[in-house]
Design a protein around this motif. Sequence first.
Motif: not given
Length: 288
Positions: A140-146, A151-161, A248-250
Amino acid sequence: MTSADDVDGQGLLVLAATPIGDLADGSPALVRELRRAGMVAAEDTRRLKILAARLGVELSAPVVSYFDGNEASRVDLLLEALADGKRVLVVTDAGMPLVSDPGFRIVNAAVAAGYRVTAVPGPSAVLTALAVSGLPTDRFCFEGFVPRKHGERARRLASLAAEERTMVFFEAPHRLAAFLTDAAEAFGADRPGVVARELTKTYEEVVRAPLGELAQWAVEGVRGEITVVIGGAERGAASLGDAVADVVARVEAGERMKAAVSDVAAASGLAKGMLYDAALAARKQVTS
């Protein structure tokens, strides 16, 4: 070899985990350190005094505030206490210091100065949520607060897809619905997720459902301390279509195409050139 109990006049930095819910969960080791401390650095001095009273401890050491806003400015004071041979105790409002809480700066400075650092293990919202989630715990990994902004949140989550490990996040209750909506977009609405609320407290609640359903559930509003656990991607699950959608989303969120392609390609294992061409074609279809 000396133990944490053998200070021998040398300064010792002690990081102590505090209860994440029921104050009675404070360990005997925490009680011992509160009594032995030569100085206590607390995220909230009032909450510390309430905790100490609940545990039957009369604090004799000076207590100083130590929170995000003054963490950097407190380092010299705490180092001076260590230089005087004191046992300096660091506690936060709940859980282990440094885990999305203050503590890193003094640990870094103490290590650099040659002082010993030890910890009193105890409650952790990360491990507690992971344990009750029902999702895989072997990796598992801990990502804390995004990030807070969409926009920034979407990019961070997309990088973890394409992340295959179970992921653990913290989120504020008023942003939970937005976070889960973006997570469902990045990981897929069917990806399993768990929202753990008020862990170890009277109104503890653990909700397990696909991310799409959790996002809808959270729209009505959720209160309390929130920890979110999300299942990792299945091995080899990343496809060109998924990767193109991520790019595209990013880009639509404001990121440059080249940077988005580079990140998504690295996460998915796809060739940059192929992904760039496919994403460019997809963008043209969207704008035509």
